[in-house]
Write an enzyme that holds these catalytic residues in place. Sequence first.
Site, PDB file in Angstrom:
ATOM      1  N   LYS A 151       0.837  -1.198   0.000  1.00  0.00           N
ATOM      2  CA  LYS A 151       0.000   0.000   0.000  1.00  0.00           C
ATOM      3  C   LYS A 151       0.875   1.253   0.000  1.00  0.00           C
ATOM      4  O   LYS A 151       1.961   1.261   0.581  1.00  0.00           O
ATOM      5  CB  LYS A 151      -0.897  -0.044   1.242  1.00  0.00           C
ATOM      6  N   SER A 226      -9.479   1.517   2.870  1.00  0.00           N
ATOM      7  CA  SER A 226      -8.507   2.338   2.166  1.00  0.00           C
ATOM      8  C   SER A 226      -7.440   1.530   1.427  1.00  0.00           C
ATOM      9  O   SER A 226      -6.697   2.085   0.613  1.00  0.00           O
ATOM     10  CB  SER A 226      -7.832   3.303   3.144  1.00  0.00           C
ATOM     11  N   SER A 227      -7.343   0.216   1.698  1.00  0.00           N
ATOM     12  CA  SER A 227      -6.352  -0.600   0.976  1.00  0.00           C
ATOM     13  C   SER A 227      -6.944  -1.105  -0.340  1.00  0.00           C
ATOM     14  O   SER A 227      -6.799  -2.280  -0.695  1.00  0.00           O
ATOM     15  CB  SER A 227      -5.897  -1.773   1.855  1.00  0.00           C
ATOM     16  N   ILE A 247      -7.641   0.760   9.794  1.00  0.00           N
ATOM     17  CA  ILE A 247      -8.022   1.504  10.999  1.00  0.00           C
ATOM     18  C   ILE A 247      -9.532   1.494  11.221  1.00  0.00           C
ATOM     19  O   ILE A 247     -10.014   1.905  12.265  1.00  0.00           O
ATOM     20  CB  ILE A 247      -7.502   2.955  10.963  1.00  0.00           C
ATOM     21  N   GLY A 248     -10.293   1.009  10.253  1.00  0.00           N
ATOM     22  CA  GLY A 248     -11.741   0.951  10.443  1.00  0.00           C
ATOM     23  C   GLY A 248     -12.376  -0.104   9.550  1.00  0.00           C
ATOM     24  O   GLY A 248     -13.590  -0.120   9.353  1.00  0.00           O
ATOM     25  N   GLY A 249     -11.506  -0.955   8.999  1.00  0.00           N
ATOM     26  CA  GLY A 249     -11.959  -1.944   8.023  1.00  0.00           C
ATOM     27  C   GLY A 249     -11.202  -1.821   6.720  1.00  0.00           C
ATOM     28  O   GLY A 249     -11.581  -2.397   5.700  1.00  0.00           O
ATOM     29  N   SER A 250     -10.097  -1.078   6.741  1.00  0.00           N
ATOM     30  CA  SER A 250      -9.403  -0.702   5.509  1.00  0.00           C
ATOM     31  C   SER A 250      -8.704  -1.849   4.789  1.00  0.00           C
ATOM     32  O   SER A 250      -8.312  -1.703   3.635  1.00  0.00           O
ATOM     33  CB  SER A 250      -8.381   0.402   5.800  1.00  0.00           C
TER      34      SER A 250
END
Length: 587
Positions: A151, A226-227, A247-250
């Site tokens: 990433k 985000s990934s 950090i939140g499901g990324s």
Amino acid sequence: MESVQQFLQGVELDHRTAALLTGAACGMGALVVLVRRVSSHQETKEKIERARTRRDESLQRAEQAVLQYRESHPMTNSAPILTLSLSELTKQLQEGLLSPEDVFYSYMEKTLDVHKKLNCCTGILLESFDQLKMVSSNNEGLLYGVPVSIKENIAYKDHDCSCGVVINLDQPAQKDSVLVEVLKRQGAIPFVKTNLPQALLNYDCSNPIYGQTVNPHNLQKTSGGSSGGEAALIGGGGSVLGLGSDIGGSIRIPASFCGICGFKPTSGRLSSQGVRPIYRGQKSVLSSSGPMARDVDSLALCMQALLCDHMFFLDPTVPPIPFNKQIYQSSKTLRIGYLENDGYVQPSPSMARGIREVKALLEQAGHTLVPYSPLKLSHVANELLIKGVLADGSTTLLQNLEGGPVDPCLRSQVLPYYLPKWLKKTLSFLLKPLSPRGSAVFNAIAGVGSVPNLWKQHAAVEDYICETIENWRRCNIDVLLCPVIGPAYNFLYCGNATHALTYTMLYNLLNFPAGVVPVSKVTAEDEEELKHYKGIYQDYWDMVFKQAVSGGEGLPVAVQCVALPWQDELCLRFMKEVEQLVKQNRK
């Protein structure tokens, strides 16, 4: 009398002079502001153009290198190489049945092809061509000869970690992240960096620098984030193993959207040195780096490779706990908690069906399934999750967005963040009788307000973790089966549907390891059932979620597996069990 008149004329002249001078000063001030804005805009434009040029040049050079290799090795057949699992690939590389060169150029060629369709890469790591020439000296590494994608926010020397924001461009990393160093020590070859959303705190995958990444299963859907660049590249066949951050499901959401496996370890199990967040110092909702791949065994092998003495030496803050293969390979029956609905966001029909089908398979295999419900989630969603991430009222996030345009995928999400605190509080008060969820959100994005309140918030998080663990003990469960957001969204909905993050972000708050396994595909029946979707609150956010997931027939459906802190191997073992049962059922 004459002297008085002269005095009055002088005063009048002074007034005119003052007015002229004031007008000139205002004009000059306005001109300076305008010049600065034009200059800043031009500087931003040039930064973005330089970043895009670097990407384009790296892609072109990689393409030329692939062509040269193909011309000098006409007998190399990439197709069978690209179908091998990571376990099979490493075995054949270590036994000398495959050469690192053939594997590297096969994946490089596929990556270039996938990127053209999905826009998932931010740049080829041209240093990987040099590393390839030296990799044979490290043929005992667990990942010997394996090309690995990373990433964009994971540091690789002399390359930007922009996090999709202009302010971070032209600041190349001074050294490799610990994870990259360990990958190299294990014989892996990091070869490409992948796309992410602007400022990371979003689960779409678009930014003003590199643009929108799309889904490998449907180009009209997002890859998630985000990934998201990682998930798209792996889902499209361009990488056999990747590293993301969560950090939140990324890691988990894009894995769900793109039909691959993704794992978020316990925060602190892997080194975070050199993994750039959008801002540091936030301690309530913890981030974690983790592997992404086509199957669970690949995730486990990556964890085994990373959890080595070299990482423990480079980063002494990481507990020196090697990967426990015995737990991962265990076959003892499990007592499994499960939930279809978290009580805050009604799942899409395919999310709920995925849980029901996997629950039935687990029961048939002899496991015990126990109903489970997360504790006081409507309170936690706002007071611990949102207030945790945006404790400063989003001040630091907005500072990081300065100096560049806000991406369309993020615009609707951050627009309320710009409101002054008093207005957020006022809107929260006015919305209370009309929209309880909206009222709570506006109160949460105002932040905690003071240092004593921040400490109280941290204490509340600690208490909630203890309460949740006690609840697991009462239920006597080993692991948890729960939904993950899906199917893949239509474009520009992620910023409006942040409420759905309770399904994944909860486990960052709790610091529980969690992973995602694809188990099915959206059916026509799921789509028909979606037409009758109302939601729990039947408010604006429920309507947005319904619109976001519509038109998903044929897209991947996944489930989420969770374990207690530091039981990463047990979580992976549970994921493996789910994966095997689903495969057996298909046969």
